[in-house]
Design a protein around this motif. Structure first.
Motif, PDB file in Angstrom:
ATOM      1  N   PHE A 289      66.849 -23.489   1.784  1.00 20.34           N
ATOM      2  CA  PHE A 289      66.946 -23.933   0.395  1.00 20.34           C
ATOM      3  C   PHE A 289      65.851 -24.934   0.019  1.00 20.34           C
ATOM      4  O   PHE A 289      65.844 -25.470  -1.082  1.00 20.34           O
ATOM      5  CB  PHE A 289      68.359 -24.457   0.100  1.00 20.34           C
ATOM      6  CG  PHE A 289      69.382 -23.384   0.366  1.00 20.34           C
ATOM      7  CD1 PHE A 289      69.300 -22.182  -0.305  1.00 20.34           C
ATOM      8  CD2 PHE A 289      70.357 -23.551   1.327  1.00 20.34           C
ATOM      9  CE1 PHE A 289      70.187 -21.148  -0.032  1.00 20.34           C
ATOM     10  CE2 PHE A 289      71.263 -22.531   1.614  1.00 20.34           C
ATOM     11  CZ  PHE A 289      71.172 -21.322   0.932  1.00 20.34           C
TER      12      PHE A 289
ATOM     13  N   ALA B 286      73.154 -14.895   5.832  1.00 21.72           N
ATOM     14  CA  ALA B 286      74.381 -15.701   5.823  1.00 21.72           C
ATOM     15  C   ALA B 286      75.571 -14.855   6.293  1.00 21.72           C
ATOM     16  O   ALA B 286      76.357 -15.288   7.145  1.00 21.72           O
ATOM     17  CB  ALA B 286      74.634 -16.281   4.432  1.00 21.72           C
TER      18      ALA B 286
ATOM     19  N   GLY C 174      68.754 -20.608  13.046  1.00 19.11           N
ATOM     20  CA  GLY C 174      68.556 -21.763  13.914  1.00 19.11           C
ATOM     21  C   GLY C 174      67.443 -21.537  14.909  1.00 19.11           C
ATOM     22  O   GLY C 174      66.871 -20.451  14.996  1.00 19.11           O
TER      23      GLY C 174
ATOM     24  N   ASN D 268      73.112 -27.144  20.723  1.00 18.48           N
ATOM     25  CA  ASN D 268      74.565 -27.068  20.468  1.00 18.48           C
ATOM     26  C   ASN D 268      75.219 -25.734  20.807  1.00 18.48           C
ATOM     27  O   ASN D 268      76.441 -25.653  20.947  1.00 18.48           O
ATOM     28  CB  ASN D 268      74.843 -27.362  18.987  1.00 18.48           C
ATOM     29  CG  ASN D 268      74.317 -28.717  18.566  1.00 18.48           C
ATOM     30  OD1 ASN D 268      74.746 -29.735  19.088  1.00 18.48           O
ATOM     31  ND2 ASN D 268      73.370 -28.744  17.642  1.00 18.48           N
TER      32      ASN D 268
ATOM     33  N   LYS E  87      81.134 -20.767  17.716  1.00 13.88           N
ATOM     34  CA  LYS E  87      80.121 -19.715  17.555  1.00 13.88           C
ATOM     35  C   LYS E  87      80.474 -18.591  18.531  1.00 13.88           C
ATOM     36  O   LYS E  87      80.912 -18.871  19.652  1.00 13.88           O
ATOM     37  CB  LYS E  87      78.731 -20.265  17.895  1.00 13.88           C
ATOM     38  CG  LYS E  87      78.117 -21.108  16.800  1.00 13.88           C
ATOM     39  CD  LYS E  87      76.917 -21.876  17.278  1.00 13.88           C
ATOM     40  CE  LYS E  87      75.646 -21.051  17.287  1.00 13.88           C
ATOM     41  NZ  LYS E  87      74.430 -21.922  17.252  1.00 13.88           N
TER      42      LYS E  87
HETATM   43  N1  FAQ Z   1      68.470 -25.339   8.729  1.00 16.02           N
HETATM   44  O1  FAQ Z   1      71.719 -26.383  18.282  1.00 16.02           O
HETATM   45  P1  FAQ Z   1      71.477 -25.634  17.015  1.00 16.02           P
HETATM   46  C1  FAQ Z   1      74.177 -19.686   2.788  1.00 16.02           C
HETATM   47  C2  FAQ Z   1      69.860 -27.710  13.034  1.00 16.02           C
HETATM   48  S1  FAQ Z   1      74.848 -20.883   3.776  1.00 16.02           S
HETATM   49  C3  FAQ Z   1      68.689 -26.651   8.944  1.00 16.02           C
HETATM   50  O2  FAQ Z   1      71.153 -24.196  17.140  1.00 16.02           O
HETATM   51  P2  FAQ Z   1      74.030 -25.054  15.798  1.00 16.02           P
HETATM   52  C4  FAQ Z   1      74.955 -19.159   1.645  1.00 16.02           C
HETATM   53  C5  FAQ Z   1      71.265 -27.821  13.581  1.00 16.02           C
HETATM   54  O3  FAQ Z   1      72.162 -28.201  12.590  1.00 16.02           O
HETATM   55  C6  FAQ Z   1      73.581 -21.246   4.980  1.00 16.02           C
HETATM   56  N2  FAQ Z   1      69.090 -27.148  10.144  1.00 16.02           N
HETATM   57  O4  FAQ Z   1      72.694 -25.892  16.018  1.00 16.02           O
HETATM   58  C7  FAQ Z   1      74.172 -19.239   0.424  1.00 16.02           C
HETATM   59  C8  FAQ Z   1      71.083 -28.826  14.686  1.00 16.02           C
HETATM   60  O5  FAQ Z   1      70.973 -30.132  14.126  1.00 16.02           O
HETATM   61  P3  FAQ Z   1      72.086 -31.296  14.435  1.00 16.02           P
HETATM   62  C9  FAQ Z   1      74.112 -22.193   5.945  1.00 16.02           C
HETATM   63  C10 FAQ Z   1      69.267 -26.252  11.130  1.00 16.02           C
HETATM   64  O6  FAQ Z   1      74.901 -25.803  14.891  1.00 16.02           O
HETATM   65  C11 FAQ Z   1      73.291 -18.229   0.065  1.00 16.02           C
HETATM   66  C12 FAQ Z   1      69.700 -28.503  15.211  1.00 16.02           C
HETATM   67  O7  FAQ Z   1      69.018 -27.819  14.164  1.00 16.02           O
HETATM   68  N3  FAQ Z   1      74.946 -21.535   6.905  1.00 16.02           N
HETATM   69  O8  FAQ Z   1      73.104 -19.338   3.056  1.00 16.02           O
HETATM   70  C13 FAQ Z   1      69.070 -24.879  10.965  1.00 16.02           C
HETATM   71  O9  FAQ Z   1      74.600 -24.609  17.097  1.00 16.02           O
HETATM   72  C14 FAQ Z   1      72.573 -18.299  -1.119  1.00 16.02           C
HETATM   73  C15 FAQ Z   1      69.752 -27.652  16.467  1.00 16.02           C
HETATM   74  O10 FAQ Z   1      70.281 -26.337  16.206  1.00 16.02           O
HETATM   75  C16 FAQ Z   1      75.616 -22.224   7.858  1.00 16.02           C
HETATM   76  O11 FAQ Z   1      75.544 -23.432   7.923  1.00 16.02           O
HETATM   77  C17 FAQ Z   1      68.657 -24.428   9.709  1.00 16.02           C
HETATM   78  N4  FAQ Z   1      68.412 -23.139   9.457  1.00 16.02           N
HETATM   79  O12 FAQ Z   1      73.518 -23.725  15.041  1.00 16.02           O
HETATM   80  C18 FAQ Z   1      74.328 -20.307  -0.427  1.00 16.02           C
HETATM   81  C19 FAQ Z   1      76.460 -21.400   8.783  1.00 16.02           C
HETATM   82  N5  FAQ Z   1      69.327 -24.268  12.144  1.00 16.02           N
HETATM   83  O13 FAQ Z   1      73.302 -30.909  13.702  1.00 16.02           O
HETATM   84  C20 FAQ Z   1      73.608 -20.404  -1.610  1.00 16.02           C
HETATM   85  C21 FAQ Z   1      77.236 -22.246   9.762  1.00 16.02           C
HETATM   86  C22 FAQ Z   1      69.664 -25.234  13.016  1.00 16.02           C
HETATM   87  O14 FAQ Z   1      72.303 -31.264  15.927  1.00 16.02           O
HETATM   88  C23 FAQ Z   1      72.727 -19.375  -1.966  1.00 16.02           C
HETATM   89  N6  FAQ Z   1      76.367 -22.907  10.712  1.00 16.02           N
HETATM   90  N7  FAQ Z   1      69.619 -26.425  12.415  1.00 16.02           N
HETATM   91  O15 FAQ Z   1      71.468 -32.541  13.895  1.00 16.02           O
HETATM   92  C24 FAQ Z   1      75.929 -22.317  11.846  1.00 16.02           C
HETATM   93  O16 FAQ Z   1      76.208 -21.149  12.117  1.00 16.02           O
HETATM   94  C25 FAQ Z   1      75.132 -23.152  12.804  1.00 16.02           C
HETATM   95  O17 FAQ Z   1      75.348 -24.498  12.503  1.00 16.02           O
HETATM   96  C26 FAQ Z   1      73.604 -22.845  12.793  1.00 16.02           C
HETATM   97  C27 FAQ Z   1      72.911 -23.802  13.772  1.00 16.02           C
HETATM   98  C28 FAQ Z   1      73.367 -21.413  13.240  1.00 16.02           C
HETATM   99  C29 FAQ Z   1      72.987 -23.046  11.407  1.00 16.02           C
END
Ligand code: FAQ
Length: 328
Positions: free
Chosen positions: A123, A144, A211, A219, A229
């Protein structure tokens, strides 16, 4: 035994029983509910992931909201408004799920407001043309969904249940993006070019939504062992690439990766290395729109303070009608 010692003993036994039950729930692939005992780290991991996800939905309204007044027809405008409203709703379900873990909503808002909290890297890219709205729907909502369908089975009950509804709505969002791109790709040469350029811009950042590579994901391992996950970042990224290659062919558009090709042996598409330096720069606040997104969020929040205060005062009157009458 003194009363103090015996109550300490009882607390220890309760914690041990709670821990055993938690381990059993995870081993059986059952759901953990808000009143169940859970390790502090499990709670923290969930609040981190769920609140980041909620913030992403809220900030994610900006690139698309920006096109509501410029949508090319009344029908497109109505659809886009409904989509942006859906994203706000997703944010609210997710903040509610995170609240059940004991973190007040105001604290999460504050973390976003002060820049302490993360939201999805995607974003921080601008939506430059109407075709970008198509690319966001097809690629960003597509990524997503790919990431979030497995989260419907997340071990924490309120999160998994919120994800079920979110995924249903995201599927509709992806279809509307696909339809915008399909229309443009089958329109004039200039429209087709606009669609191609939008896909060129959003392909790499959409793949980064999953990610960092597994080797750099601190994580993933723990989250997978707790059934939060279900797949690693790279597994989901691969799944997404395999899904969109035939879709791009059907659209008549090209994915901007010269290394993209079917690998018979693996049964998957190979694809080129993503620009991870760019990804980490965006995470540190250096993306094209990080500053703009945060400024806009803060301004909207400040300007909406009176609405929240009025709503809270009204709600208080409803629950204490006598006081309301006296105050009228
Ligand atoms: N952006 O160890 P991992 C959507 C951070 S919703 C920013 O791999 P994890 C709908 C991560 O937080 C999109 N930061 O972490 C829509 C961690 O930092 P921390 C959002 C990122 O949690 C559409 C560090 O890097 N969806 O699109 C990103 O195991 C249109 C190390 O990473 C979700 O949040 C990134 N891309 O896996 C809305 C889904 N990637 O916290 C409006 C739920 C990683 O240690 C319009 N979340 N980081 O400081 C997840 O599935 C997981 O949290 C991941 C990251 C896959 C995002």
């Amino acid at each position: 035994m003194s009363a103090d010692v015996s109550s300490l003993q009882e607390a220890r036994e309760d914690a041990a029983a709670g821990e055993a039950r938690f381990e059993q729930l995870i081993a059986e692939d059952s759901r953990v509910e808000p009143r169940d005992w859970m390790p502090e780290q499990y709670r923290k991991t969930l609040v981190r992931q769920v609140s980041q996800h909620a913030h992403s939905e809220i900030i994610g309204m900006q690139p698309e909201g920006n096109w509501i007044t410029r949508a090319p027809s009344l029908k497109r405008k109505a659809i886009l408004m409904a989509k942006v409203q859906d994203e706000a709703g997703h944010g609210l379900y997710l903040y509610s799920a995170a609240e059940t873990l004991g973190t007040p909503r105001d604290e999460m808002y504050q973390q976003l407001y002060t820049g302490k909290a993360k939201y999805s890297s995607i974003f921080n890219y601008p939506a430059r043309t109407w075709a970008d709205i198509g690319a966001i729907g097809w690629l960003v909502d597509g990524a997503a969904i790919c990431n979030q369908v497995p989260l419907c089975r997340a071990s924490y009950g309120p999160y998994g249940r919120a994800m079920v509804r979110i995924c249903k709505e995201e599927s509709f969002h992806q279809r509307q993006g696909w339809e915008i791109l399909h229309t443009l790709a089958h329109g004039t040469e200039a429209q087709k070019q606009m669609a191609q350029e939008a896909v060129d811009r959003f392909y790499g950042p959409a793949l980064q939504m999953f990610g960092p590579p597994d080797a750099d994901s601190p994580n993933s391992q723990q989250s997978m062992s707790w059934n939060i996950k279900r797949f690693s970042n790279d597994e989901l990224r691969q799944r997404f690439v395999d899904m969109i290659v035939p879709q791009a062919e059907a659209l008549g558009l090209t994915l901007p990766d010269p290394e993209l090709r079917w690998n018979e042996e693996r049964g998957h598409y190979d694809f080129g290395e993503l620009d991870w330096d760019e990804f980490f720069t965006v995470l540190k606040g250096g993306g094209p729109c990080n500053r703009q997104r945060m400024d806009h969020y803060r301004r909207a929040r400040d300007e909406g303070a009176w609405v929240r205060e009025a709503a809270a005062a009204y709600a208080q009157r409803q629950t204490a009608p006598q006081a309301g009458l006296l105050g009228a």
